[in-house]
Motif scaffolding. Structure first.
Motif, PDB file in Angstrom:
ATOM      1  N   VAL A 132       0.900  -1.254  -0.010  1.00 28.27           N
ATOM      2  CA  VAL A 132      -0.008   0.011   0.097  1.00 28.27           C
ATOM      3  C   VAL A 132       0.822   1.262  -0.039  1.00 28.27           C
ATOM      4  N   GLN A 133       1.850   1.298   0.896  1.00 25.64           N
ATOM      5  CA  GLN A 133       2.620   2.551   1.140  1.00 25.64           C
ATOM      6  C   GLN A 133       3.592   2.556  -0.249  1.00 25.64           C
ATOM      7  N   VAL A 134       3.949   1.380  -0.874  1.00 22.65           N
ATOM      8  CA  VAL A 134       5.001   1.497  -2.020  1.00 22.65           C
ATOM      9  C   VAL A 134       3.933   2.141  -3.135  1.00 22.65           C
ATOM     10  N   MET A 135       2.922   1.781  -3.283  1.00 19.56           N
ATOM     11  CA  MET A 135       1.723   2.190  -4.442  1.00 19.56           C
ATOM     12  C   MET A 135       1.437   3.727  -4.233  1.00 19.56           C
ATOM     13  N   GLN A 136       1.356   4.087  -2.977  1.00 21.48           N
ATOM     14  CA  GLN A 136       1.171   5.400  -2.666  1.00 21.48           C
ATOM     15  C   GLN A 136       1.986   6.445  -2.924  1.00 21.48           C
ATOM     16  N   ALA A 137       3.507   5.753  -2.500  1.00 20.24           N
ATOM     17  CA  ALA A 137       4.712   6.612  -3.041  1.00 20.24           C
ATOM     18  C   ALA A 137       4.867   6.791  -4.367  1.00 20.24           C
ATOM     19  N   MET A 138       4.586   5.784  -5.262  1.00 26.28           N
ATOM     20  CA  MET A 138       4.827   5.768  -6.614  1.00 26.28           C
ATOM     21  C   MET A 138       3.667   6.332  -7.353  1.00 26.28           C
ATOM     22  N   ARG A 139       2.613   6.556  -6.671  1.00 27.39           N
ATOM     23  CA  ARG A 139       1.341   7.107  -7.564  1.00 27.39           C
ATOM     24  C   ARG A 139       1.574   8.057  -8.539  1.00 27.39           C
ATOM     25  N   LEU A 140       2.349   9.262  -8.267  1.00 26.22           N
ATOM     26  CA  LEU A 140       2.618  10.113  -9.307  1.00 26.22           C
ATOM     27  C   LEU A 140       3.329   9.536 -10.439  1.00 26.22           C
ATOM     28  N   PRO A 141       4.328   9.075 -10.215  1.00 23.98           N
ATOM     29  CA  PRO A 141       5.193   8.659 -11.539  1.00 23.98           C
ATOM     30  C   PRO A 141       4.310   7.532 -12.340  1.00 23.98           C
ATOM     31  N   LEU A 142       3.577   6.745 -11.540  1.00 20.76           N
ATOM     32  CA  LEU A 142       2.865   5.821 -12.297  1.00 20.76           C
ATOM     33  C   LEU A 142       1.890   6.295 -13.137  1.00 20.76           C
ATOM     34  N   GLU A 143       1.284   7.404 -12.525  1.00 20.43           N
ATOM     35  CA  GLU A 143       0.140   8.281 -13.077  1.00 20.43           C
ATOM     36  C   GLU A 143       0.827   8.729 -14.401  1.00 20.43           C
ATOM     37  N   ASP A 144       2.121   9.306 -14.283  1.00 18.80           N
ATOM     38  CA  ASP A 144       2.850   9.795 -15.353  1.00 18.80           C
ATOM     39  C   ASP A 144       3.007   8.989 -16.458  1.00 18.80           C
ATOM     40  N   ASN A 145       3.237   7.727 -16.265  1.00 18.77           N
ATOM     41  CA  ASN A 145       3.687   6.741 -17.127  1.00 18.77           C
ATOM     42  C   ASN A 145       2.353   6.375 -17.752  1.00 18.77           C
ATOM     43  N   VAL A 146       1.289   6.214 -17.016  1.00 14.25           N
ATOM     44  CA  VAL A 146      -0.041   5.965 -17.515  1.00 14.25           C
ATOM     45  C   VAL A 146      -0.483   6.851 -18.562  1.00 14.25           C
ATOM     46  N   LYS A 147      -0.307   8.183 -18.346  1.00 11.31           N
ATOM     47  CA  LYS A 147      -0.577   9.239 -19.236  1.00 11.31           C
ATOM     48  C   LYS A 147       0.098   9.195 -20.516  1.00 11.31           C
ATOM     49  N   GLN A 148       1.398   8.829 -20.577  1.00 11.57           N
ATOM     50  CA  GLN A 148       2.363   8.970 -21.624  1.00 11.57           C
ATOM     51  C   GLN A 148       1.885   7.667 -22.546  1.00 11.57           C
ATOM     52  N   ASN A 149       1.559   6.577 -21.724  1.00 12.02           N
ATOM     53  CA  ASN A 149       1.113   5.520 -22.501  1.00 12.02           C
ATOM     54  C   ASN A 149      -0.184   5.630 -23.144  1.00 12.02           C
ATOM     55  N   LEU A 150      -1.270   6.256 -22.457  1.00 14.04           N
ATOM     56  CA  LEU A 150      -2.503   6.529 -23.058  1.00 14.04           C
ATOM     57  C   LEU A 150      -2.699   7.416 -24.322  1.00 14.04           C
ATOM     58  N   ALA A 151      -1.685   8.488 -24.312  1.00 14.07           N
ATOM     59  CA  ALA A 151      -1.401   9.410 -25.182  1.00 14.07           C
ATOM     60  C   ALA A 151      -0.837   8.729 -26.669  1.00 14.07           C
ATOM     61  N   MET A 152      -0.008   7.845 -26.373  1.00 16.34           N
ATOM     62  CA  MET A 152       0.619   6.906 -27.474  1.00 16.34           C
ATOM     63  C   MET A 152      -0.503   6.067 -28.003  1.00 16.34           C
ATOM     64  N   LEU A 153      -0.993   5.330 -27.395  1.00 13.08           N
ATOM     65  CA  LEU A 153      -1.889   4.180 -27.755  1.00 13.08           C
ATOM     66  C   LEU A 153      -2.921   4.963 -28.458  1.00 13.08           C
ATOM     67  N   ARG A 154      -3.474   6.125 -28.040  1.00  8.52           N
ATOM     68  CA  ARG A 154      -4.707   6.791 -28.668  1.00  8.52           C
ATOM     69  C   ARG A 154      -4.061   7.380 -30.085  1.00  8.52           C
ATOM     70  N   SER A 155      -2.959   7.563 -30.265  1.00  9.69           N
ATOM     71  CA  SER A 155      -2.229   8.177 -31.352  1.00  9.69           C
ATOM     72  C   SER A 155      -2.007   7.174 -32.454  1.00  9.69           C
ATOM     73  N   GLY A 156      -2.111   5.914 -32.148  1.00 14.39           N
ATOM     74  CA  GLY A 156      -1.661   4.726 -33.216  1.00 14.39           C
ATOM     75  C   GLY A 156      -2.392   3.384 -33.165  1.00 14.39           C
ATOM     76  N   ALA A 157      -3.431   3.556 -32.029  1.00 13.04           N
ATOM     77  CA  ALA A 157      -4.447   2.150 -32.011  1.00 13.04           C
ATOM     78  C   ALA A 157      -5.470   2.464 -31.532  1.00 13.04           C
ATOM     79  N   SER A 158      -6.538   1.691 -31.678  1.00 11.27           N
ATOM     80  CA  SER A 158      -8.011   1.757 -30.766  1.00 11.27           C
ATOM     81  C   SER A 158      -8.018   0.722 -30.161  1.00 11.27           C
ATOM     82  N   VAL A 159      -8.007   0.922 -29.000  1.00  7.10           N
ATOM     83  CA  VAL A 159      -7.666  -0.253 -28.039  1.00  7.10           C
ATOM     84  C   VAL A 159      -8.724  -0.303 -26.846  1.00  7.10           C
TER      85      VAL A 159
END
Length: 249
Positions: free
Chosen positions: A163-190
């Motif tokens: 729980v604590q590791v997930m909480q501490a890593m939340r912002l970096p993981l959200e940044d990673n997710v945001k980058q992934n989603l932007a790229m996915l939407r630019s090249g695939a319909s998933v």
């Protein structure tokens, strides 16, 4: 002679547990003293002593005229500027995906093993909120909703370190997710595939099947990884073709 446990120590331990399990998160404001004493069914002097204990340990902060807050610095080591910088670099995108395999796979496994009805309800609500955010096609909102979804899964695991590791890593993981989603939407319909994969994770957790939950999490992340690699490969091929056209002219 057995030393009698002071009521203030019992309250201290209870509040510490709430901080450790994520019920109280870094920066969160505590209830006013009167309400907190009523909630714990204890006297205000005993509660006040417990608050002093937590303050002495650096777990809470007092703001003049503003109330009492869980310390903002609890996760400082795991959320410092260097980690934020690393998370934003394109070359670390797949490193974070690999890390998520371990973190989210473990969370899914133990959530299925230990999650209770209230955990299942919280996870289902987080999934519904995520699906609603996904329809808006805004990576920022969807990334935040995904952060809440994975945190709910971590809480369902009943593993306080996770729980604590997930909480501490939340912002970096959200940044990673945001980058992934932007790229996915630019090249695939998933969108439909991703939505179904997340639903499969939740269904496996609710059914109490740890192996299926972990496998569903790994399948979900592997799908994202492969799709991103394919998009990067296609973009590289297009760029090579354009350079060839320019050189031929």
């Amino acid at each position: 002679m057995i030393k009698q446990t002071k009521l203030s120590d019992v309250i201290t331990e209870r509040l510490e547990s709430m901080i450790v399990d994520g019920t109280l998160s870094a920066g969160e404001k505590l209830l006013p003293e009167r309400e907190l004493a009523a909630k714990f069914k204890v006297s205000r002097p005993s509660l006040r002593e417990a608050i002093q204990n937590l303050h002495a340990k650096g777990l809470i902060e007092r703001k003049q005229g503003g109330g009492t807050f869980v310390s903002q610095h609890l996760n400082k080591r795991l959320s410092d500027p260097l980690l934020a910088l690393i998370s934003k670099r394109p070359e670390t995108q797949f490193d974070l995906l690999e890390f998520r395999h371990a973190l989210e796979g473990m969370a899914a496994f133990y959530a299925a093993l230990r999650g209770q009805k209230q955990d299942h309800n919280a996870l289902t609500q987080a999934l519904e909120k995520l699906q609603s955010a996904s329809t808006k096609a805004k990576p920022e909102e969807e990334a935040i909703a995904l952060g809440e979804f994975y945190f709910a899964m971590a809480q369902a695991s009943q593993n306080m370190v996770l729980v604590q590791v997930m909480q501490a890593m939340r912002l970096p993981l959200e940044d990673n997710v945001k980058q992934n989603l932007a790229m996915l939407r630019s090249g695939a319909s998933v969108e439909s595939e991703l939505s179904q994969q997340r639903t499969n994770i939740v269904l496996a957790i609710i059914s109490g099947n740890p192996e299926a939950a972990r496998d569903a999490s790994h399948l979900h992340l592997s799908f994202i990884e492969k799709t991103l690699l394919d998009i990067n490969k296609n973009k590289a091929n297009v760029q090579r073709s354009l350079r060839r056209i320019v050189s031929d002219n």
